[in-house]
Structure formats: structure tokens, C-alpha cells
Design a protein around this motif. Structure first.
Motif, PDB file in Angstrom:
ATOM      1  N   GLU A   1       0.832  -1.205   0.000  1.00  0.00           N
ATOM      2  CA  GLU A   1       0.000   0.000   0.000  1.00  0.00           C
ATOM      3  C   GLU A   1       0.872   1.263   0.000  1.00  0.00           C
ATOM      4  N   LEU A   2       1.896   1.239   0.848  1.00  0.00           N
ATOM      5  CA  LEU A   2       2.804   2.386   0.952  1.00  0.00           C
ATOM      6  C   LEU A   2       3.529   2.625  -0.367  1.00  0.00           C
ATOM      7  N   ARG A   3       4.040   1.543  -0.987  1.00  0.00           N
ATOM      8  CA  ARG A   3       4.756   1.697  -2.258  1.00  0.00           C
ATOM      9  C   ARG A   3       3.851   2.246  -3.340  1.00  0.00           C
ATOM     10  N   ARG A   4       2.578   1.883  -3.270  1.00  0.00           N
ATOM     11  CA  ARG A   4       1.624   2.300  -4.296  1.00  0.00           C
ATOM     12  C   ARG A   4       1.315   3.796  -4.198  1.00  0.00           C
ATOM     13  N   THR A   5       1.318   4.327  -2.987  1.00  0.00           N
ATOM     14  CA  THR A   5       0.852   5.701  -2.799  1.00  0.00           C
ATOM     15  C   THR A   5       1.946   6.698  -2.424  1.00  0.00           C
ATOM     16  N   ARG A   6       2.986   6.230  -1.728  1.00  0.00           N
ATOM     17  CA  ARG A   6       3.972   7.179  -1.191  1.00  0.00           C
ATOM     18  C   ARG A   6       5.315   7.149  -1.899  1.00  0.00           C
ATOM     19  N   ILE A   7       5.485   6.171  -2.836  1.00  0.00           N
ATOM     20  CA  ILE A   7       6.726   6.089  -3.609  1.00  0.00           C
ATOM     21  C   ILE A   7       6.360   6.014  -5.084  1.00  0.00           C
ATOM     22  N   GLY A   8       7.053   6.785  -5.910  1.00  0.00           N
ATOM     23  CA  GLY A   8       6.876   6.679  -7.351  1.00  0.00           C
ATOM     24  C   GLY A   8       8.062   5.930  -7.935  1.00  0.00           C
ATOM     25  N   PHE A   9       7.811   5.079  -8.925  1.00  0.00           N
ATOM     26  CA  PHE A   9       8.889   4.294  -9.531  1.00  0.00           C
ATOM     27  C   PHE A   9       9.050   4.619 -11.012  1.00  0.00           C
ATOM     28  N   ILE A  10      10.295   4.759 -11.449  1.00  0.00           N
ATOM     29  CA  ILE A  10      10.608   4.909 -12.871  1.00  0.00           C
ATOM     30  C   ILE A  10      11.704   3.891 -13.195  1.00  0.00           C
ATOM     31  N   PHE A  11      11.475   3.092 -14.246  1.00  0.00           N
ATOM     32  CA  PHE A  11      12.417   2.032 -14.589  1.00  0.00           C
ATOM     33  C   PHE A  11      13.030   2.268 -15.961  1.00  0.00           C
ATOM     34  N   GLN A  12      14.126   1.581 -16.214  1.00  0.00           N
ATOM     35  CA  GLN A  12      14.779   1.676 -17.522  1.00  0.00           C
ATOM     36  C   GLN A  12      13.844   1.195 -18.634  1.00  0.00           C
ATOM     37  N   ALA A  13      13.034   0.176 -18.336  1.00  0.00           N
ATOM     38  CA  ALA A  13      12.191  -0.445 -19.368  1.00  0.00           C
ATOM     39  C   ALA A  13      10.767   0.117 -19.414  1.00  0.00           C
ATOM     40  N   TYR A  14      10.559   1.273 -18.783  1.00  0.00           N
ATOM     41  CA  TYR A  14       9.262   1.985 -18.779  1.00  0.00           C
ATOM     42  C   TYR A  14       8.159   1.236 -18.014  1.00  0.00           C
ATOM     43  N   ASN A  15       8.043  -0.105 -18.245  1.00  0.00           N
ATOM     44  CA  ASN A  15       7.028  -0.915 -17.543  1.00  0.00           C
ATOM     45  C   ASN A  15       5.600  -0.402 -17.717  1.00  0.00           C
ATOM     46  N   LEU A  16       5.268   0.039 -18.933  1.00  0.00           N
ATOM     47  CA  LEU A  16       3.887   0.444 -19.211  1.00  0.00           C
ATOM     48  C   LEU A  16       3.097  -0.788 -19.650  1.00  0.00           C
ATOM     49  N   LEU A  17       1.790  -0.774 -19.405  1.00  0.00           N
ATOM     50  CA  LEU A  17       0.950  -1.885 -19.846  1.00  0.00           C
ATOM     51  C   LEU A  17       0.486  -1.623 -21.276  1.00  0.00           C
ATOM     52  N   PRO A  18       0.834  -2.501 -22.217  1.00  0.00           N
ATOM     53  CA  PRO A  18       0.563  -2.255 -23.639  1.00  0.00           C
ATOM     54  C   PRO A  18      -0.915  -2.169 -23.984  1.00  0.00           C
ATOM     55  N   SER A  19      -1.763  -2.835 -23.179  1.00  0.00           N
ATOM     56  CA  SER A  19      -3.193  -2.847 -23.508  1.00  0.00           C
ATOM     57  C   SER A  19      -3.916  -1.585 -23.031  1.00  0.00           C
ATOM     58  N   LEU A  20      -3.262  -0.789 -22.200  1.00  0.00           N
ATOM     59  CA  LEU A  20      -3.879   0.443 -21.685  1.00  0.00           C
ATOM     60  C   LEU A  20      -3.368   1.649 -22.463  1.00  0.00           C
ATOM     61  N   ASN A  21      -4.211   2.665 -22.606  1.00  0.00           N
ATOM     62  CA  ASN A  21      -3.722   3.896 -23.235  1.00  0.00           C
ATOM     63  C   ASN A  21      -2.920   4.712 -22.218  1.00  0.00           C
TER      64      ASN A  21
END
Length: 246
Positions: A86-106
Motif C-alpha cells: 500500500e505504501l509503495r503504491r501511494t507514497r513512492i513513485g517508480f521509474i524504470f529503464q524499461a518503462y514498464n507500461l501496460l501495452p493494452s492500456l492507453n
């Protein structure tokens, strides 16, 4: 590096040992560091110096073998897994080398995903401010596959900011980008810190990327090996070549 209310993130005597007995590997060895709010800090070190473990412990993804990790006064090592998630979801933002975006979502759905997972609605004004400041306001209906690498990383940055986290952790955020695009992304990260008061901690192996930060922390053999304020690529590179002598 003062403690107390000015720190977004603190590691106190953090050690992390993997394995046991003769096969034990000490990835971090008594690291103490405070990351001040509203600063952009780069973390550098040779391969195997403990950079990834440092980031994972800071994020609550790895529990330290000893020592404490505090996010805005909350001690992560004492939390249960569900509360940590819960804490990681709301209080920490993550940025990765591989972007980690979900291809099916806009783009819009990717950005607001952390809010949806947390069962919260994004603040429309904040959302607008973020997508404009990262320069993707006109791309919200696009899928990740329709975007360049640099645009995808901008989406990832917007996603990291949507919950107004206390700290953004970036792992080689420019590793997959060409030099020009990398520069734009670094300038963007710096402006998020300087203009929005965000706190960013970035692991990188690139002296040019590190020079976008206010300061660089150096790790060597799992220990803190110095701090360089107002870095330039030349000074960072020079310090990296001497790290073997620490």
C-alpha cells in the motif's frame, strides 16, 4: 545530510546480506544516508557496489538484514507486506529503464493505474498539471506502442507522480534512450524537483545522467564512498575511476 523533518528518506546503518555461512554475500554494509526533501540525488558505483540493493531497500522491496529505512518518519522494516505494498503504491513513485507500461492500456490509463490500484480517484487538476509538465497532454489516447521511447518514459514519469509521492525512485531511467532524448528526460526530472518540490533518487551508471542531479552519492563494496555536490560529468567520471581506491 541532516535527519529529522527535512528528510524524505533515511537509511540508518542499513546492511543487507544474501545467503548464509561461507556463501553469504554482503551487498550493503552499514549504509547511513538521508535524502533531503526537494532534492535530486544520483547514486553511482561500480558494478556490484550495491546500487540495486540500495534502491530495493529504500523502496521497501528488500528488507535490510540490519538497520532501519524510514520514509518520512515511517519505518519500513517494521511493516507487514500488505501495508508495505500500500505504501509503495501511494507514497513512492517508480521509474524504470524499461518503462514498464501496460501495452493494452492507453497513456491516460497507464498514468492513473496506481490510483486505481489504490482505490482512489486522481485529482483532475494535478493530473492536468503533470501531463502538461511532462509534455504528453496530446497523447493521452495513444497506446504505448504508438509512442517513442522518450515519450514512453515521460508517461512513466507522469505515472510515478500521480499519487504525489514523497519520493520518486528511478532505476537507470535513461538507460534505453539515445543521448538527446536522455537529456530531455533528465531535464524533466530536474524540473520536477526544482519546480514541483518533488524528491528524486536515481541510480545510474552514466556520469552525464548523474550530473543532472544536485548531488551524487557513491557506493563501493556495499559502503558509502563519498558525496559530490553540484556534479559535472567530468568530476563524476573522475571520482568513479578512483572508487577502487576507497
Amino acid at each position: 545530510m541532516n535527519a529529522g523533518g527535512t528528510c524524505a528518506l533515511e537509511l540508518e546503518s542499513v546492511s543487507k546480506v544474501y545467503g548464509s555461512g561461507d556463501g553469504a554475500v554482503t551487498a550493503l554494509n552499514g549504509v547511513t544516508v538521508g535524502v533531503r526533501r526537494g532534492t535530486f540525488t544520483a547514486v553511482m558505483g561500480p558494478s556490484g557496489s550495491g546500487k540495486s540493493t540500495f534502491l530495493h531497500c529504500a523502496a521497501g522491496l528488500d528488507r535490510p538484514t540490519s538497520g532501519r529505512v524510514l520514509l518520512g518518519g515511517t519505518e519500513l522494516s517494521k511493516m507487514r507486506e500488505k501495508a508495505l505494498t500500500e505504501l509503495r503504491r501511494t507514497r513512492i513513485g517508480f521509474i524504470f529503464q524499461a518503462y514498464n507500461l501496460l501495452p493494452s492500456l492507453n497513456v491516460l490509463q497507464n498514468i492513473t493505474l496506481p490510483m486505481r490500484l489504490a482505490g482512489r480517484k486522481p485529482d483532475p487538476q494535478w493530473l492536468r498539471q503533470i501531463v502538461e509538465s511532462v509534455g504528453i497532454a496530446k497523447r493521452l489516447e495513444h497506446r504505448p506502442s504508438e509512442l517513442s521511447g522518450g515519450q514512453q518514459q515521460r508517461v512513466a514519469i507522469a505515472r510515478a507522480l500521480i499519487t504525489r509521492p514523497e519520493v520518486v525512485l528511478a532505476d537507470e531511467p535513461t538507460g534505453a534512450l539515445d543521448t538527446r532524448t536522455a537529456r530531455q528526460v533528465l531535464d524533466l526530472l530536474r524540473s520536477i524537483v526544482d519546480e514541483m518540490g518533488q524528491t528524486v533518487l536515481m541510480v545510474t551508471h552514466d556520469p552525464v545522467a548523474a550530473s543532472a542531479a544536485h548531488g551524487v552519492l557513491f557506493l563501493a563494496d556495499g559502503k558509502l564512498a563519498g558525496h559530490l555536490p553540484q556534479p559535472t560529468p567530468e568530476r563524476v567520471a573522475e571520482r568513479m575511476t578512483h572508487l577502487g581506491e576507497w
